[in-house]
Motif scaffolding. Structure first.
Motif, PDB file in Angstrom:
ATOM      1  N   LEU A   1      20.359  16.654  22.908  1.00 53.28           N
ATOM      2  CA  LEU A   1      20.735  17.874  22.192  1.00 53.28           C
ATOM      3  C   LEU A   1      20.411  17.813  20.692  1.00 53.28           C
ATOM      4  N   ILE A   2      20.431  16.633  20.108  1.00 51.14           N
ATOM      5  CA  ILE A   2      20.160  16.522  18.667  1.00 51.14           C
ATOM      6  C   ILE A   2      18.772  17.071  18.315  1.00 51.14           C
ATOM      7  N   PRO A   3      17.691  16.612  18.958  1.00 49.11           N
ATOM      8  CA  PRO A   3      16.393  17.212  18.603  1.00 49.11           C
ATOM      9  C   PRO A   3      16.278  18.674  19.048  1.00 49.11           C
ATOM     10  N   ILE A   4      17.025  19.059  20.082  1.00 51.21           N
ATOM     11  CA  ILE A   4      17.021  20.474  20.474  1.00 51.21           C
ATOM     12  C   ILE A   4      17.591  21.335  19.347  1.00 51.21           C
ATOM     13  N   THR A   5      18.661  20.849  18.682  1.00 54.90           N
ATOM     14  CA  THR A   5      19.227  21.610  17.560  1.00 54.90           C
ATOM     15  C   THR A   5      18.226  21.727  16.421  1.00 54.90           C
ATOM     16  N   ILE A   6      17.434  20.679  16.226  1.00 50.80           N
ATOM     17  CA  ILE A   6      16.415  20.714  15.168  1.00 50.80           C
ATOM     18  C   ILE A   6      15.338  21.733  15.520  1.00 50.80           C
ATOM     19  N   ALA A   7      14.868  21.677  16.768  1.00 51.25           N
ATOM     20  CA  ALA A   7      13.833  22.627  17.203  1.00 51.25           C
ATOM     21  C   ALA A   7      14.329  24.062  17.106  1.00 51.25           C
ATOM     22  N   LEU A   8      15.571  24.308  17.533  1.00 49.62           N
ATOM     23  CA  LEU A   8      16.133  25.659  17.455  1.00 49.62           C
ATOM     24  C   LEU A   8      16.230  26.138  16.006  1.00 49.62           C
ATOM     25  N   SER A   9      16.528  25.226  15.093  1.00 51.56           N
ATOM     26  CA  SER A   9      16.613  25.588  13.673  1.00 51.56           C
ATOM     27  C   SER A   9      15.251  25.976  13.111  1.00 51.56           C
ATOM     28  N   CYS A  10      14.194  25.466  13.721  1.00 53.97           N
ATOM     29  CA  CYS A  10      12.836  25.783  13.267  1.00 53.97           C
ATOM     30  C   CYS A  10      12.307  27.095  13.834  1.00 53.97           C
ATOM     31  N   LEU A  11      12.922  27.602  14.882  1.00 53.69           N
ATOM     32  CA  LEU A  11      12.380  28.793  15.548  1.00 53.69           C
ATOM     33  C   LEU A  11      12.163  29.991  14.616  1.00 53.69           C
ATOM     34  N   PRO A  12      13.125  30.332  13.743  1.00 53.48           N
ATOM     35  CA  PRO A  12      12.849  31.468  12.847  1.00 53.48           C
ATOM     36  C   PRO A  12      11.615  31.247  11.972  1.00 53.48           C
ATOM     37  N   ILE A  13      11.367  30.012  11.586  1.00 59.65           N
ATOM     38  CA  ILE A  13      10.211  29.705  10.747  1.00 59.65           C
ATOM     39  C   ILE A  13       8.938  29.799  11.580  1.00 59.65           C
ATOM     40  N   VAL A  14       8.952  29.144  12.746  1.00 61.21           N
ATOM     41  CA  VAL A  14       7.780  29.104  13.616  1.00 61.21           C
ATOM     42  C   VAL A  14       7.414  30.503  14.112  1.00 61.21           C
ATOM     43  N   LEU A  15       8.420  31.299  14.454  1.00 57.28           N
ATOM     44  CA  LEU A  15       8.188  32.654  14.963  1.00 57.28           C
ATOM     45  C   LEU A  15       8.020  33.685  13.854  1.00 57.28           C
ATOM     46  N   GLN A  16       8.138  33.208  12.608  1.00 61.96           N
ATOM     47  CA  GLN A  16       8.030  34.052  11.425  1.00 61.96           C
ATOM     48  C   GLN A  16       8.994  35.238  11.472  1.00 61.96           C
ATOM     49  N   LYS A  17      10.222  34.932  11.842  1.00 63.19           N
ATOM     50  CA  LYS A  17      11.301  35.928  11.869  1.00 63.19           C
ATOM     51  C   LYS A  17      12.266  35.599  10.738  1.00 63.19           C
TER      52      LYS A  17
ATOM     53  N   LYS B   1       2.924  30.764  -6.559  1.00 62.23           N
ATOM     54  CA  LYS B   1       1.731  31.356  -5.936  1.00 62.23           C
ATOM     55  C   LYS B   1       2.235  32.005  -4.647  1.00 62.23           C
ATOM     56  N   PRO B   2       2.701  33.256  -4.709  1.00 57.65           N
ATOM     57  CA  PRO B   2       3.396  33.892  -3.581  1.00 57.65           C
ATOM     58  C   PRO B   2       2.713  33.775  -2.223  1.00 57.65           C
ATOM     59  N   LYS B   3       1.390  33.829  -2.184  1.00 53.60           N
ATOM     60  CA  LYS B   3       0.718  33.760  -0.884  1.00 53.60           C
ATOM     61  C   LYS B   3       0.849  32.368  -0.263  1.00 53.60           C
ATOM     62  N   TRP B   4       1.175  31.358  -1.053  1.00 50.80           N
ATOM     63  CA  TRP B   4       1.312  29.997  -0.546  1.00 50.80           C
ATOM     64  C   TRP B   4       2.689  29.750   0.075  1.00 50.80           C
ATOM     65  N   LEU B   5       3.685  30.510  -0.336  1.00 51.38           N
ATOM     66  CA  LEU B   5       5.043  30.260   0.139  1.00 51.38           C
ATOM     67  C   LEU B   5       5.130  30.351   1.656  1.00 51.38           C
ATOM     68  N   ARG B   6       4.583  31.402   2.228  1.00 48.77           N
ATOM     69  CA  ARG B   6       4.637  31.580   3.691  1.00 48.77           C
ATOM     70  C   ARG B   6       3.896  30.455   4.407  1.00 48.77           C
ATOM     71  N   LEU B   7       2.727  30.059   3.854  1.00 46.57           N
ATOM     72  CA  LEU B   7       1.961  28.955   4.434  1.00 46.57           C
ATOM     73  C   LEU B   7       2.750  27.646   4.359  1.00 46.57           C
ATOM     74  N   TRP B   8       3.365  27.399   3.218  1.00 43.44           N
ATOM     75  CA  TRP B   8       4.201  26.211   3.015  1.00 43.44           C
ATOM     76  C   TRP B   8       5.337  26.166   4.036  1.00 43.44           C
ATOM     77  N   GLN B   9       6.069  27.261   4.136  1.00 42.13           N
ATOM     78  CA  GLN B   9       7.200  27.308   5.058  1.00 42.13           C
ATOM     79  C   GLN B   9       6.737  27.149   6.507  1.00 42.13           C
ATOM     80  N   ALA B  10       5.675  27.830   6.876  1.00 41.66           N
ATOM     81  CA  ALA B  10       5.173  27.741   8.249  1.00 41.66           C
ATOM     82  C   ALA B  10       4.678  26.336   8.575  1.00 41.66           C
ATOM     83  N   THR B  11       3.979  25.713   7.643  1.00 41.95           N
ATOM     84  CA  THR B  11       3.447  24.361   7.877  1.00 41.95           C
ATOM     85  C   THR B  11       4.564  23.350   8.038  1.00 41.95           C
ATOM     86  N   VAL B  12       5.505  23.347   7.114  1.00 38.72           N
ATOM     87  CA  VAL B  12       6.614  22.386   7.192  1.00 38.72           C
ATOM     88  C   VAL B  12       7.471  22.674   8.425  1.00 38.72           C
ATOM     89  N   GLY B  13       7.729  23.949   8.688  1.00 38.68           N
ATOM     90  CA  GLY B  13       8.503  24.323   9.869  1.00 38.68           C
ATOM     91  C   GLY B  13       7.842  23.863  11.163  1.00 38.68           C
TER      92      GLY B  13
END
Length: 186
Positions: A75-91, A159-171
């Motif tokens: 469950l521990i890595p599942i909680t991590i993956a679930l926390s990333c979903l908004p970032i990965v799905l760009q929601k 650099k505003p256009k980089w923020l989304r790329l940064w968040q998506a990459t790290v996520g």
């Protein structure tokens, strides 16, 4: 070293230790979509996570509450993956009471992952102080991570256009690390 200082340091290291980065990944994923304007909400969530973590340690120590190590470790890595979903799905991540409850639940799960080990090392006469100072150390480390991620978000946002790329990459990186952890534990 006194009990308070030892367990504070131990709690801080528990979050930042390179062989146990589950807290680190979870907090980064939690903070990544936000900026300084949401700092108050983030501090609240981190505190809820620490509270959940502490409740499971207290339950494990005083009430001998235990759960299957297999399920907790899964469950521990599942909680991590679930926390990333908004970032990965760009929601946009939820900022309502549901997110607060989920963060508390995730803290409980992470705490049970460490509960047995913690119970073996705490002396009965120092249990309250040990649990309290350990929680303070966890909270301090997590707040440092929050501050670092917010600062990085701020710098990248210059650099505003980089923020989304940064968040998506790290996520995505954290998401895939969590998926690998899940597969390894199945």
């Amino acid at each position: 070293m006194d009990t308070l200082g030892f367990y504070f340091s131990f709690g801080f290291q528990h979050v930042t230790y390179l062989n146990g980065l589950d807290h680190f990944y979870f907090i980064i994923a939690l903070v990544l979509p936000f900026g300084f304007k949401q700092a108050k909400k983030l501090v609240w969530w981190v505190t809820l996570f620490t509270l959940g973590h502490s409740l499971s340690l207290i339950g494990n120590y005083y009430l001998n509450l235990t759960f299957s190590a297999y399920w907790i470790e899964l469950l521990i890595p599942i909680t991590i993956a679930l926390s990333c979903l908004p970032i990965v799905l760009q929601k946009s991540p939820s900022t309502n009471w549901f997110a607060s409850g989920l963060t508390l639940l995730f803290g409980i799960i992470h705490g049970f992952g460490f509960g047995r080990f913690f119970s073996m090392m705490v002396l009965p006469e120092d249990a309250g102080t040990s649990l309290f100072s350990f929680a303070l150390g966890i909270e301090a480390a997590q707040l440092c991570i929050v501050l670092c991620v917010l600062c990085l978000n701020f710098l990248v946002a210059l650099k505003p256009k980089w923020l989304r790329l940064w968040q998506a990459t790290v996520g995505m990186i954290i998401f895939f690390v969590a998926v690998i952890m899940i597969v390894e534990r199945i």
